[in-house]
Enzyme design. Sequence first.
Site, PDB file in Angstrom:
ATOM      1  N   LYS A  60      39.378  36.110  42.045  1.00 47.38           N
ATOM      2  CA  LYS A  60      39.593  36.338  43.473  1.00 47.38           C
ATOM      3  C   LYS A  60      39.534  35.060  44.303  1.00 47.38           C
ATOM      4  CE  LYS A  60      39.995  40.907  43.630  1.00 47.38           C
ATOM      5  NZ  LYS A  60      41.284  41.514  44.069  1.00 47.38           N
ATOM      6  N   GLU A  72      38.771  43.059  53.159  1.00 50.60           N
ATOM      7  CA  GLU A  72      38.347  44.327  52.565  1.00 50.60           C
ATOM      8  C   GLU A  72      37.817  44.010  51.170  1.00 50.60           C
ATOM      9  OE1 GLU A  72      41.371  43.203  52.136  1.00 50.60           O
ATOM     10  OE2 GLU A  72      41.520  43.453  49.982  1.00 50.60           O
ATOM     11  N   SER A 121      39.611  38.580  33.869  1.00 54.06           N
ATOM     12  CA  SER A 121      39.653  38.349  35.315  1.00 54.06           C
ATOM     13  C   SER A 121      38.285  38.178  35.965  1.00 54.06           C
ATOM     14  CB  SER A 121      40.417  39.483  35.994  1.00 54.06           C
ATOM     15  OG  SER A 121      39.861  40.732  35.636  1.00 54.06           O
TER      16      SER A 121
END
Lengths: 255, 393
Positions: free
Chosen positions: B89, B111, B377
Amino acid sequence: MNRIQKKLQEDKKLLSIYFTAGYPEINDTVSIIEDLEKNGVDMIEIGLPFSDPLADGPTIQESSTQALRNGMTTNLLFEQLKDIRKSVSIPLIIMGYFNPVLQYGVEAFCKKCQEIGIDGLILPDLPVDVYAEEYKDIFEAYGLINVFLITPQTSNERIHYIDSVSAGFIYMVSSASTTGAKSGFGDEQTEYFKRIADLNLKNPQIVGFGISNNDTFTQATTYAKGAIIGSAFIKHITNDGKQEISKFTKTVLGL
Amino acid sequence: MSYNINEKGYYGEFGGAFIPEMLYPNVEELRQNYLKVMAEPSFKEEFDQLLKDYVGRPSPLYFAKRLSEKYNTKVYLKREDLNHTGAHKVNNTIGQILMAKRLGKSRIIAETGAGQHGVATATVCALMGLECIVYMGEIDIARQAPNVARMKMLGAEVRPALSGSRTLKDATNEAIRDWINNPVDTHYIIGSAIGPHPYPDMVTRFQSVISEEIKWQLQEKEGRENPDYVVACIGGGSNAAGTYYHFLDNEDVGIIAVEAAGKGVHSGESAATSALGKEGIIHGCKTLLMQTADGQITEPYSISAGLDYPGVGPMHSHLHKSGRGEFYSATDDEAMQAGLELTKLEGIIPAIETSHGLAIFQHKTFKPDDIVVISLSGRGDKDLQNYINYFKL
């Protein structure tokens, strides 16, 4: 001429009311429309509830959630409205989000609106350029007026473009906000209302968001053709009941 | 056929910007500037420097020997879990915070589902000294407590989303409403490859560093740039978009997506959008989403907060519809077992989102000489409580 266009030619300031179809009770749609017409309202926006109403504040969100819980659907709304033109002649607009219309089929939706006697649509998340390119011909073929929003941040250039694509009125959002978020207008709004009035657009403007009483109705209609009330009306029927609609409209109109 | 975005902001028929007029000035400002800003040498330099010194890139491409032996193929793991803040991210939040600064914004909103994007956003806001507000579903706040604490420590305000299913979809609604109410000074850092154009493309480009590195790393290790397959889990699809990006138009590279099937694709408790979804509009873009026949968006379910989303990004809808991508879904159970298996075989505890990608071996058999690159990830620290509850540890 469409009922909206005819109404806009009347020499008076217009009061338009939004309510969520299927709220507070599933079968209130027709009686609320009839009561609004009887009580001096000029135009009605029938809210087709959506699960994810991005442009709406808590009041309309909650009424939408409740309406969906009550079982409101696109088909049911059309069913409830099928004889509405036998009892009212007031301009009727369906206001909702684009996805339910897309799933119904844009042309099928427009056709159904024409059959019932709906005069226009407000779909805040259908952008004007997509409308102009893909859907304008369909809306027009079924005699529907599509209404676009402008905000204090909309550039003059874009306002002129929206004016050129519009054929009824322009929905002037009073301040940068979701519905029901702010109440009362300051100098900022007055300046914005004046600025838009001075653009001499071909379509009249009706102000929405932030109008809840006679003061705000008067301020909004000093420069614009009319005003739309949504959240304040829903709060009223939530708290005072749908039998007391005349009390609400009288207060707003200062009668 | 191109699988990348066209000049109008669409991947095939998916994408676009279906937004209320209130959002138009912000989104348009971004659309007009994002490619220009990203191409500026000073922007690239600052972005690359931060990815290197602050995030710790390049992330290793690790040959998973024991996992490869078990499934009789060659498995490489792209170690995004080793990034600062523990997941892919941060690649995007670094890019977007630099973008926000160049656009003169002083207030950041985001969010978050699993909390990884919220933490990555709060982190870069701390780094740049900007105000940060993160919207998070009330349910997710409860199941991702460590990440909530991290965000608070980093100086962010975490606002609970109390509407709908009180998960990622609703947090996104609240962030969009905040942006409508704050149209001038605020930048919305969307965490996935979703939202109105240009977000899916901008997020994808910031995440594309993943596939850019895979190419040269694989060249070093295998003497070839292209694997046979790239595999990623998909919620909204940002790690997948970054993992696929440089292979999109090279059809020798198979693209594999693994969605969250929850308790089973047809159990009524699932987030397998490609199997259950239909074209429609969610959060400003036309894409596949889970909805009723009436066009109401339905509540998804997954054990993994980061995959608990009823749509997929428009790039992925296009990959699915065109047949370019192979789409699978893994149940909660398959994902949890795959996560445990990686832990035991390789000594890596993955995020539960990532575990869904690892469950590909339950669904597809690869050839012994296939090179399969899986996007690892995120790391599993944030999911420890879920693992403890599930395995009664």
